[in-house]
Design a protein around this motif. Sequence first.
Motif, PDB file in Angstrom:
ATOM      1  N   ASP A 188     -21.879 120.219  64.513  1.00  0.00           N
ATOM      2  CA  ASP A 188     -21.898 119.117  63.348  1.00  0.00           C
ATOM      3  C   ASP A 188     -21.149 119.451  62.402  1.00  0.00           C
ATOM      4  OD1 ASP A 188     -23.447 117.180  64.920  1.00  0.00           O
ATOM      5  OD2 ASP A 188     -25.470 117.616  63.863  1.00  0.00           O
TER       6      ASP A 188
ATOM      7  N   GLN B 217     -20.284 114.436  71.515  1.00  0.00           N
ATOM      8  CA  GLN B 217     -21.724 114.609  71.047  1.00  0.00           C
ATOM      9  C   GLN B 217     -22.672 113.269  70.609  1.00  0.00           C
ATOM     10  OE1 GLN B 217     -23.373 116.893  70.461  1.00  0.00           O
ATOM     11  NE2 GLN B 217     -24.622 116.605  68.600  1.00  0.00           N
TER      12      GLN B 217
ATOM     13  N   VAL C 270     -25.967 122.614  67.940  1.00  0.00           N
ATOM     14  CA  VAL C 270     -25.890 121.244  67.381  1.00  0.00           C
ATOM     15  C   VAL C 270     -25.492 121.428  65.717  1.00  0.00           C
ATOM     16  CG1 VAL C 270     -28.025 120.359  66.808  1.00  0.00           C
ATOM     17  CG2 VAL C 270     -26.295 118.764  67.897  1.00  0.00           C
TER      18      VAL C 270
ATOM     19  N   THR D 296     -24.187 113.075  74.252  1.00  0.00           N
ATOM     20  CA  THR D 296     -25.063 114.034  74.380  1.00  0.00           C
ATOM     21  C   THR D 296     -26.310 113.916  73.668  1.00  0.00           C
ATOM     22  OG1 THR D 296     -23.169 115.645  74.632  1.00  0.00           O
ATOM     23  CG2 THR D 296     -25.230 116.687  74.711  1.00  0.00           C
ATOM     24  N   PHE D 297     -26.249 113.532  72.368  1.00  0.00           N
ATOM     25  CA  PHE D 297     -27.524 113.367  71.644  1.00  0.00           C
ATOM     26  C   PHE D 297     -28.319 112.190  72.012  1.00  0.00           C
ATOM     27  CE2 PHE D 297     -29.753 112.372  67.954  1.00  0.00           C
ATOM     28  CZ  PHE D 297     -30.344 113.746  67.471  1.00  0.00           C
TER      29      PHE D 297
END
Length: 414
Positions: A114, A20, A110, A23-24
Amino acid sequence: MTDARLRHGRLSLALSFFVQGVTFALLVTRIPAIQDRYGISDALLPVFLAAVPVLAGVGSVVTEKLVARVRPGVVLRWAQPVVLLALLGAGAGGDVWQLGIALAAFGLSVGALDASMNMLGVSLQRAYGRSIMLGFHAAYSLGGIAGASLAWAGAHWDLSLLVSYLPVVALLLPAALIGSRWYADADADADADSAPGGDRTDAGTEGAAGAAGRPPVAFKLLLPLCLVMAFAYIGDSTVSNWSAKYLQDVLGSSEELATVPYNAYMVTTLLGRAVGDLGVRRFGPVAVVRCGSLLAGAGFAVVALASGAWMGILGFTMLGLGLCVIVPQTFAAAGRLFPASSDTAVARLNIFNYVGFLIGSPLVGALGDLWSYRGAMLVPMVMVLVTLAYAHSFGTDQDRYGGGHERPRTVDVG
């Protein structure tokens, strides 16, 4: 739950946090390239950027409802591929409506990702009986550095978004799916073990049934942690959105030097989180959060009063070391405060992640235009220091393992 299963669950969840982070970072660091590809005006760009955290908040709310029926690991297993494919969609499209669909999918998934990641982290920390939450967020920071480096390489060699994103997604998507086989929800497994016969075959059903009968989360008790979460992300978004502009426009640095503060912030965030769990185990979560808040407040003060670029870089470096401990410990504190309803508490708390992200950048920009950017840095400083007033919400200094008031279910795990 066996020691081996806990270790595998910890490693697989750390991989998910890392993926993640990559990706972010690939999305946010290539925003100028996305804007150019789709011909989005400067006036319209903030609408697209604001839509992502708003939809992420919606995704977090939906996840709260979903985990009453299925395990958080199930949500995470399918949310992460959607996030990766949405990133690829943002790089592959050609029309604005296609970008809109990709960003909508990214935002919703997302939020679910999260929330479910941190639910599993809180559950595993309770099972371990000691602080491990900061380690998961360190994996996210490491992924963020890797993603930002990949984005720099793509921009340096003038690669298209699709060419930049496709190899990363092709590598990380199967890795995330394979790793998801070992996700471990210690709370749900404990519910299954406590059922007659300790039958694990229906553990998912048992976990859902247990969730339905758990006590409600009192928002009045959760509110201090929600405010801390929002203030921490206001501070974080201030660094990510304004550090380069501040160094160049206010402190007179070169354009090249202006890229250093955020890199320093990311590196010190990683370093702080890598050793933060040791601090929590030794001194307790309250002491660690207090020290982090004071260091972050001092960092903002140094930035606001800096006489030159290198002094400003020092301030942003202090911010990385200070802010890095607050968010992971806020999630851990929510699990400690509501041990029987930690999934619900984490999902609701996660919404304020996006509240802070939405408020931070426009707030500093507006204050900078109306007043001064030096003065604007004092506002997030005050917000971060308010955390000191809520430090007691992070538990007592005797709760050094940071896992909850109840006794840990599993202690002797590597």
